[in-house]
Design a protein around this motif. Structure first.
Motif, PDB file in Angstrom:
ATOM      1  N   ARG A  44      26.320 -38.940  13.383  1.00 46.45           N
ATOM      2  CA  ARG A  44      25.296 -39.977  13.510  1.00 46.45           C
ATOM      3  C   ARG A  44      25.237 -40.492  14.947  1.00 46.45           C
ATOM      4  NH1 ARG A  44      27.463 -41.435   8.355  1.00 46.45           N
ATOM      5  NH2 ARG A  44      28.767 -43.066   9.280  1.00 46.45           N
ATOM      6  N   ASP A  45      26.412 -40.612  15.572  1.00 44.84           N
ATOM      7  CA  ASP A  45      26.460 -41.039  16.972  1.00 44.84           C
ATOM      8  C   ASP A  45      25.754 -40.023  17.870  1.00 44.84           C
ATOM      9  OD1 ASP A  45      28.003 -42.670  19.267  1.00 44.84           O
ATOM     10  OD2 ASP A  45      28.244 -40.530  19.660  1.00 44.84           O
ATOM     11  N   ARG A  46      26.014 -38.736  17.641  1.00 46.37           N
ATOM     12  CA  ARG A  46      25.386 -37.693  18.463  1.00 46.37           C
ATOM     13  C   ARG A  46      23.864 -37.727  18.335  1.00 46.37           C
ATOM     14  NH1 ARG A  46      29.540 -34.220  16.400  1.00 46.37           N
ATOM     15  NH2 ARG A  46      31.041 -33.632  18.021  1.00 46.37           N
ATOM     16  N   ARG A  47      23.386 -37.888  17.117  1.00 47.80           N
ATOM     17  CA  ARG A  47      21.955 -37.787  16.834  1.00 47.80           C
ATOM     18  C   ARG A  47      21.219 -39.119  17.003  1.00 47.80           C
ATOM     19  NH1 ARG A  47      20.454 -33.336  13.726  1.00 47.80           N
ATOM     20  NH2 ARG A  47      18.842 -34.584  12.691  1.00 47.80           N
ATOM     21  N   ARG A  48      21.977 -40.200  17.098  1.00 49.71           N
ATOM     22  CA  ARG A  48      21.388 -41.542  17.149  1.00 49.71           C
ATOM     23  C   ARG A  48      20.507 -41.800  15.925  1.00 49.71           C
ATOM     24  NH1 ARG A  48      21.425 -44.382  22.070  1.00 49.71           N
ATOM     25  NH2 ARG A  48      22.253 -43.193  23.855  1.00 49.71           N
ATOM     26  N   ASP A  93      32.947 -46.692  11.153  1.00 51.08           N
ATOM     27  CA  ASP A  93      31.759 -46.505  11.985  1.00 51.08           C
ATOM     28  C   ASP A  93      31.388 -47.860  12.566  1.00 51.08           C
ATOM     29  OD1 ASP A  93      29.201 -46.257  13.099  1.00 51.08           O
ATOM     30  OD2 ASP A  93      28.588 -44.726  11.665  1.00 51.08           O
ATOM     31  N   PRO A  94      31.764 -48.139  13.827  1.00 46.81           N
ATOM     32  CA  PRO A  94      31.542 -49.472  14.380  1.00 46.81           C
ATOM     33  C   PRO A  94      30.078 -49.819  14.583  1.00 46.81           C
ATOM     34  CG  PRO A  94      32.377 -47.999  16.070  1.00 46.81           C
ATOM     35  CD  PRO A  94      32.468 -47.262  14.761  1.00 46.81           C
ATOM     36  N   SER A  95      29.214 -48.827  14.720  1.00 44.24           N
ATOM     37  CA  SER A  95      27.782 -49.137  14.792  1.00 44.24           C
ATOM     38  C   SER A  95      27.314 -49.738  13.481  1.00 44.24           C
ATOM     39  CB  SER A  95      26.974 -47.884  15.122  1.00 44.24           C
ATOM     40  OG  SER A  95      27.089 -47.527  16.486  1.00 44.24           O
ATOM     41  N   LEU A  96      27.708 -49.123  12.382  1.00 44.89           N
ATOM     42  CA  LEU A  96      27.334 -49.676  11.082  1.00 44.89           C
ATOM     43  C   LEU A  96      28.099 -50.964  10.793  1.00 44.89           C
ATOM     44  CD1 LEU A  96      26.935 -46.447   8.909  1.00 44.89           C
ATOM     45  CD2 LEU A  96      25.198 -47.794  10.083  1.00 44.89           C
ATOM     46  N   GLY A  97      29.308 -51.077  11.342  1.00 47.21           N
ATOM     47  CA  GLY A  97      30.034 -52.330  11.196  1.00 47.21           C
ATOM     48  C   GLY A  97      29.348 -53.481  11.897  1.00 47.21           C
ATOM     49  N   GLN A  98      28.618 -53.175  12.975  1.00 52.02           N
ATOM     50  CA  GLN A  98      27.926 -54.227  13.722  1.00 52.02           C
ATOM     51  C   GLN A  98      26.588 -54.616  13.097  1.00 52.02           C
ATOM     52  OE1 GLN A  98      27.318 -53.368  17.907  1.00 52.02           O
ATOM     53  NE2 GLN A  98      26.098 -55.222  18.216  1.00 52.02           N
ATOM     54  N   ILE A  99      25.965 -53.707  12.362  1.00 49.62           N
ATOM     55  CA  ILE A  99      24.627 -53.989  11.829  1.00 49.62           C
ATOM     56  C   ILE A  99      24.583 -55.302  11.040  1.00 49.62           C
ATOM     57  CG2 ILE A  99      22.857 -53.202  10.209  1.00 49.62           C
ATOM     58  CD1 ILE A  99      23.473 -50.359  11.088  1.00 49.62           C
TER      59      ILE A  99
END
Length: 407
Positions: A44-48, A93-99
């Motif tokens: 998910r990080d690679r593909r944004r 997944d810290p991106s999803l943790g931040q959402i």
């Protein structure tokens, strides 16, 4: 400014959330969802890109509603539990943790400043699974408190015009909380449904880390807001409340998760793929004495960061029933201490992974650089150097921290 362009598309579905009943269930569900989110995090990080099924599974788990007060049907978990939940998710997944980080902060605004009728309406939406995102900050002012977005009375409601940045989770949200200043320069918070005319979500977040947080731009032009949807958020800082420490606690929890993820990957890679240095005289990298020392130091600092985070949650929990000048200041200081260590260990662990893993750990297929990118970007939320000043000024001079979102 013009909002003539359409909002970025995302498959927003009707929510159907489970309602979590207590702290123990919240922790158990967090571990289950973390296992789901960990798989595919690097890709998910690679593909944004984050598939709608992933975001829906996260919010429908009930974790987004765990701070809703018991009086309104929620679990009202402790602050310490909330921090642990965020850290568990962010380690996967810290991106999803931040959402949902600003989602929780917006719910705190509702708790602090909403009428009973407003609380019943909006907390019910949350328990159903509606996701809230922020349109609070701006990118063009001289500092983070220089807000240019304005709100004026119009008919039986209000009109908002402005441009917002760092709008985390906006692409995935059902509702957005828009911050604007009124004629008296007081901060007002308006909740608006995603598809409200005059509201445009621009999916333009392209920073090196936290790539799938959708922390981009939101445009508001002639945005009409009913009076019922408006909250006087300025009041949260006119008197002592936990609004600032709460926001900082959730931020530090994300960094704690990033540090833990980097350390876990470092240990696994050293055990399975790294090579010992020739002068160590050992067969495996995991037996290299200098590597062992470095991992031991990281493990101690990571656990210390997590312990300070938990302790800060307890300090907020004690202050919550009757916040005053003293216990709110103590909460800010406790969170500042945690934030210093969660920041530093996240950056250190994500860097040491490469030092101890060796050149082969930098292969693109591992995507280990996401840990450093995530740590470096997210820890820029507010300067940790000022936390040292805050703690020192409290210890030396008894100076209470200024009350705002970053303390």
């Amino acid at each position: 400014m013009s909002t003539s362009t359409a909002s970025a598309h995302y498959d927003i579905r009707q929510p159907d959330a489970h309602v979590i009943r207590d702290d123990a269930e919240a922790i158990a569900v967090a571990h289950r969802i973390a296992a789901l989110l960990r798989d595919g995090a690097a890709e998910r990080d690679r593909r944004r890109e984050v598939p709608a099924d992933v975001v829906d599974a996260f919010s429908n788990s009930g974790l987004w509603g765990i701070t809703v007060p018991k009086a309104y049907g929620g679990a009202e978990v402790s602050f310490a539990t909330l921090a642990e939940v965020i850290a568990i998710i962010s380690a996967a997944d810290p991106s999803l943790g931040q959402i949902p980080q600003n989602h929780y902060c917006l719910l705190e605004d509702i708790r602090l400043q909403g009428s009973d009728e407003q609380k019943r309406f909006f907390f019910n939406l949350v328990l159903q699974g509606h996701r809230f995102a922020n349109a609070l900050s701006e990118t063009g002012g001289k500092n983070v408190q220089d807000i240019r977005t304005r709100i004026v009375a119009e008919g039986d409601g209000y009109r908002i015009d402005g441009r917002k940045g760092y709008c985390t989770g906006s692409l995935y949200a059902h509702w957005l909380g828009v911050l604007a200043l009124d004629e008296q320069d007081r901060a007002q918070l308006a909740f608006v449904p995603r598809n409200t005319p005059g509201l445009v979500i621009v999916d333009d977040w392209d920073n090196i880390g936290q790539r799938t947080t959708s922390s981009g731009t939101v445009l508001v032009e002639g945005l009409f807001v009913p009076a019922f949807n408006l909250f006087p958020s300025y009041r949260s800082y006119e008197s002592p409340t936990l609004a600032g420490p709460f926001a900082q606690l959730t931020t530090a929890a994300i960094d704690a998760g990033i540090g833990r993820a980097a350390l876990v990957d470092a240990i696994a890679f050293i055990r399975e793929q790294a090579r010992p240095w020739i002068d160590a005289g050992v067969e495996k990298a995991s037996e290299d004495p200098l590597t062992i020392v470095q991992i031991g130091a990281l493990e101690i600092r990571q656990e210390a960061a997590e312990a300070l985070l938990e302790r800060a949650g307890w300090v907020l929990d004690r202050a919550k029933p009757a916040p005053d000048e003293d216990n709110v200041a103590q909460a800010s200081v406790a969170v500042a201490k945690a934030k210093v260590l969660t920041t530093e260990v996240a950056i250190e662990a994500s860097n040491r992974l490469f030092e101890l893993g060796g050149t082969r750990s930098t292969q693109v297929r591992h995507n280990f650089d996401r840990h450093w990118r995530n740590a470096r970007v997210h820890t820029l939320h507010d300067p940790v150097r000022w936390k040292y000043h805050l703690v020192g000024n409290w210890a030396l001079n008894g100076i209470k921290p200024p009350r705002h979102d970053w303390n």
